[in-house]
Write a protein that holds these residues in place. Structure first.
Motif, mmCIF file in Angstrom:
data_model
loop_
_atom_site.group_PDB
_atom_site.id
_atom_site.type_symbol
_atom_site.label_atom_id
_atom_site.label_comp_id
_atom_site.label_asym_id
_atom_site.label_seq_id
_atom_site.Cartn_x
_atom_site.Cartn_y
_atom_site.Cartn_z
ATOM 1 N N VAL A 187 -23.260 7.404 -3.234
ATOM 2 C CA VAL A 187 -23.573 8.964 -4.139
ATOM 3 C C VAL A 187 -22.417 9.621 -3.641
ATOM 4 N N GLY A 188 -21.825 10.052 -4.792
ATOM 5 C CA GLY A 188 -20.760 11.024 -4.603
ATOM 6 C C GLY A 188 -19.633 10.265 -4.808
ATOM 7 N N PRO A 189 -18.197 10.779 -4.336
ATOM 8 C CA PRO A 189 -17.046 10.431 -4.634
ATOM 9 C C PRO A 189 -16.787 9.079 -3.833
ATOM 10 N N MET A 190 -15.450 8.341 -4.214
ATOM 11 C CA MET A 190 -15.174 7.231 -3.555
ATOM 12 C C MET A 190 -14.983 7.497 -2.012
ATOM 13 N N ARG A 191 -15.320 6.534 -1.108
ATOM 14 C CA ARG A 191 -15.396 6.563 0.435
ATOM 15 C C ARG A 191 -14.186 5.884 0.607
ATOM 16 N N ASP A 192 -13.565 6.324 1.916
ATOM 17 C CA ASP A 192 -12.499 5.218 2.632
ATOM 18 C C ASP A 192 -13.172 4.158 3.307
ATOM 19 N N ILE A 193 -12.417 3.095 3.276
ATOM 20 C CA ILE A 193 -12.882 1.713 3.766
ATOM 21 C C ILE A 193 -12.304 1.418 5.112
ATOM 22 N N VAL A 194 -11.935 2.435 5.828
ATOM 23 C CA VAL A 194 -11.244 2.162 6.913
ATOM 24 C C VAL A 194 -11.934 1.465 8.181
ATOM 25 N N ALA A 195 -13.417 1.141 7.904
ATOM 26 C CA ALA A 195 -14.140 0.753 8.837
ATOM 27 C C ALA A 195 -14.375 -0.951 8.323
ATOM 28 N N THR A 196 -13.930 -1.231 7.203
ATOM 29 C CA THR A 196 -14.213 -2.675 6.632
ATOM 30 C C THR A 196 -12.811 -3.131 6.202
ATOM 31 N N ILE A 197 -11.796 -2.600 6.503
ATOM 32 C CA ILE A 197 -10.389 -3.257 5.982
ATOM 33 C C ILE A 197 -10.440 -4.650 6.602
ATOM 34 N N GLN A 198 -10.186 -5.569 5.646
ATOM 35 C CA GLN A 198 -10.039 -7.072 5.865
ATOM 36 C C GLN A 198 -8.633 -7.386 6.381
ATOM 37 N N PRO A 199 -8.300 -8.313 6.696
ATOM 38 C CA PRO A 199 -7.034 -8.992 7.347
ATOM 39 C C PRO A 199 -6.110 -8.980 6.054
ATOM 40 N N GLU A 200 -6.358 -9.429 5.009
ATOM 41 C CA GLU A 200 -5.423 -9.702 4.004
ATOM 42 C C GLU A 200 -5.099 -8.121 3.418
ATOM 43 N N GLN A 201 -6.254 -7.229 3.553
ATOM 44 C CA GLN A 201 -5.812 -5.575 2.986
ATOM 45 C C GLN A 201 -4.866 -5.174 4.112
ATOM 46 N N ASP A 202 -5.399 -5.477 5.319
ATOM 47 C CA ASP A 202 -4.502 -4.589 6.290
ATOM 48 C C ASP A 202 -2.916 -5.085 6.336
#
Length: 691
Positions: free
Chosen positions: A177-192
């Motif tokens: 609910v609300g605006p987009m959140r950061d994904i800092v806790a769930t970043i995956q290796p290929e994203q990192d």
């Protein structure tokens, strides 16, 4: 200890972690209090320095805010050996808490390490195959800001199997609910890997729906600001999104990561030289957006240059100095051959003529200096030659003439645009002035190109361009001008290209951007879109982007997915009923429909007493339903999507491919469930119903 989540209230390690959280919050409050108590009265030389320093202190105070529902740390790393740490972090132990920002205690020892620091990298990359010297990786689970669970992975324990983290899975699937959140806790290796790519190179991310490409781009900005703060503070950073609704949706991500200075804009904002009051037909917009228009404009700008036919006579005191016409022509031709900006060449011309006069003075035995040359450059005779030969050009007036004067356009576009293409972009009724003209968005881009031909556009240090697949070649050029000396992160999905001029390949787009060597990375693993939904939407790929790999989803739940066929008279009522079903569940709801259906649906919702939000507006517990025109759905996500009449979405576009791409975008907006309601037949690719 097996790899599973612990959430027992009397769990001793959990109590210790809660104590560390409380101590870290106290330390952050102390850091903020220290910043607030700084007295700069005696340390600045003047009021200007004081204002600048005070501004920096206020930004620091704002960045140190403790957001109650944003956990200070989300992970812990226990190293086997003390790692070689970034000295700026000041850490020297073997256990490190990983969070959104750095927090230290009164002695300067770190209590939380910034997720962007080198020592934090194994949190995202370590695995059983490559433990990166970690003994233990611990993830934390929170409920409303309260630490309620933890989960351990013993990376060097051969008896422990590698498995999907339940806390990671629940964080990815958590209703929003609300605006987009950061994904800092769930970043995956290929994203990192993309997030931490170096600043010198540009990166293009081809990302299927739900792969987190937007979040990756925003976290990359945050990382680059951490790693190259001084450089980017000088040069500036910019995030470019497709529309205001989208920017509103993502605007809280960077502040949550402590980055408050990144500007956001749409391409239309960048080229806002004139007020846009008209919309082009697709055919006209396509021609205006074609890269060939750059050469038409270059010719149009340079058409103002004429070769001098008369000598220039400069009178100084009792002497007259004559520069013959042929020499003036040589000077003009040399400046034209150098292909520098029109305005820069115009400024150089009087100095070049003055230099020719000085050569004659020296030959006559005089010893003129720079002051004499500058005086000659300002001489009325020299000014007259410049005005005649290289007159000033107003970019907006130039484009006004080009689009309103068939003869002028034909001259400049000869051999570039066909007579039919020229006719397509020519105004039926020429405007009298720049102010009265009904400019379109594509016209504004042409004016921006012309402006750059006259005077160089300021370049930033780093630009993030999201939903890049929709831009025309001329829009790519406009963005590329903003990062000629900097780097770029380009984000998009060829399959989601929903303009008639959408790019077919990233290589083509990168060439127009001026970044032909950028690495192209492909993200195909989805984290947000349910498996069944992405499989269903992917049936459209052979028709809309045959070269792309099919997206997959790591979501374990198939998601709620239903297709309801109704009679034409019941369509609106059935759509509202589907919205009621969705509202009975937790999370945000997006009702996506063709532009033509929006007024009827809005009226029906208002009659039913349902509060309706506009795209980008923040949802709340009392207002969870957003009415989304299909044209604004791109980049947005909702827990549940009700999709009204797919055939109308396809028919609302100028051609079938664009229509099917628009439908693909709409189908891939849900995180937990999708209900398709239709009266007209579905496109043939989707006609068989769910797989």
């Amino acid at each position: 200890m097996p790899s599973h989540a612990h959430d027992l209230s009397d769990d001793e390690p959990l109590q210790r972690e809660r104590a560390h959280l409380a101590a870290s919050r106290a330390a952050l409050r102390a850091m903020r209090a220290d910043a607030e108590s700084l007295n700069i009265a005696d340390v600045t030389a003047n009021w200007v320095n004081a204002e600048v320093l005070q501004g920096e202190i206020e930004a620091r105070i704002k960045a140190l805010a403790d957001l109650s529902h944003t956990p200070l740390f989300f992970g812990r790393l226990d190293y086997l050996h003390a790692p070689g740490l970034d000295l700026a972090e000041g850490a020297d132990g073997e256990n490190f808490y990983i969070g959104r920002r750095h927090v230290h205690d009164a002695d300067g020892d770190p209590m939380v390490i910034d997720w962007r620091a080198p020592v934090s990298q194994p949190f995202y990359r370590a695995s059983k195959k490559d433990p990166m010297d970690l003994r233990l990786r611990r993830r934390f689970g929170y409920t409303g800001g309260e630490l309620t669970a933890y989960e351990d992975e013993h990376l060097t324990d051969p008896g422990e199997l590698e498995r999907t983290s339940r806390l990671l899975q629940s964080e990815i699937e958590r209703p929003r609910v609300g605006p987009m959140r950061d994904i800092v806790a769930t970043i995956q290796p290929e994203q990192d890997e993309i997030v931490r790519a170096g600043i010198t190179g540009s990166v293009c991310v081809q990302g299927a729906p739900g792969t987190g490409k937007t979040a990756v781009g925003l976290h990359r900005v945050a990382y680059l600001l951490y790693a190259h703060r001084e450089r980017l503070a000088r040069a500036g950073t910019l995030v470019i999104g497709p529309n205001r609704s989208f920017l509103q949706y993502i605007e809280q991500v960077l502040p949550a990561l402590g980055e408050l200075e990144v500007k956001q804009a749409t391409v239309d904002d960048l080229v806002g030289h004139v007020e846009v009051r008209a919309t082009d037909e697709a055919a006209a917009a396509t021609v205006k957006g074609d890269a060939r228009m750059a050469e038409v404009l270059r010719r149009a700008v340079r058409s103002h240059i004429t070769l001098p036919q008369e000598p220039c006579m400069v009178v100084r005191g009792s002497r007259r100095w004559r520069v013959p016409a042929y020499e003036l022509q040589e000077i003009v031709q040399e400046l034209m051959a150098r292909d520098i900006r029109y305005g820069a060449a115009r400024e150089a011309l009087p100095q070049r003529i003055a230099h020719a006069v000085l050569v004659r003075m020296e030959q006559a035995g005089e010893a003129p200096d720079d002051r004499v040359q500058n005086a000659v450059a300002r001489n009325a005779a020299v000014k007259a030659v410049v005005k005649e030969v290289w007159p000033p050009v107003d970019p907006a007036k130039l484009v006004l003439r080009l689009l309103g004067d068939a003869e002028f356009l034909a001259e400049q576009a000869e051999g570039i645009l066909s007579p039919e293409e020229q006719k397509t972009i020519l105004w039926t009724k020429p405007a009298r002035s720049v102010k009265s003209a009904k400019w379109s968005a594509a016209d504004a881009v042409l004016i921006d190109e012309a402006t750059d031909l006259v005077e160089r556009t300021h370049s930033l240090g780093h630009v993030v361009l999201d939903e890049a697949q929709d831009l025309s070649p001329m829009q790519y050029r406009a963005v590329g001008r903003r990062c000629t000396t900097g780097s770029a992160t380009i984000l998009g999905d060829i399959a989601q290209g929903t303009t008639p001029w959408a790019t077919d390949t990233w290589e083509e787009a990168l060439a127009h951007l001026g970044k032909p060597g950028a690495a192209v990375e492909e993200l195909t693993q989805g984290f947000r879109v349910p498996r069944e939904v992405i499989a269903y939407a992917s049936r459209l790929l052979p028709a809309i982007a045959p070269d792309l790999s099919e997206a997959t989803s790591i979501r374990e739940s198939a998601g709620d997915f239903a297709i309801r066929r109704v009679g034409a008279a019941e369509l609106t009522a059935a759509t509202l009923a589907a919205c009621d079903d969705a509202l009975a569940k937790e999370g945000s709801i997006g009702l996506i429909a063709a532009e033509a259906r929006i007024p009827e649906l809005r009226a029906a919702l208002e009659t039913a007493g349902v509060t309706v939000l506009a795209p980008g507006e923040e949802t709340s517990a009392g207002s969870r339903l957003t009415l989304v025109p299909a044209t604004l759905a791109k980049g947005l996500e909702y827990d549940y999507v009700v999709l009204d009449e797919p055939a109308a979405i396809v028919d609302g576009e100028p051609d079938e491919r664009t229509g099917l791409r628009r439908l693909y975008v709409c189908l891939t907006r849900p995180v937990s469930g999708l209900t398709v309601v239709h009266a007209a037949p579905l496109p043939e690719q989707l006609a068989d119903g769910p797989a």
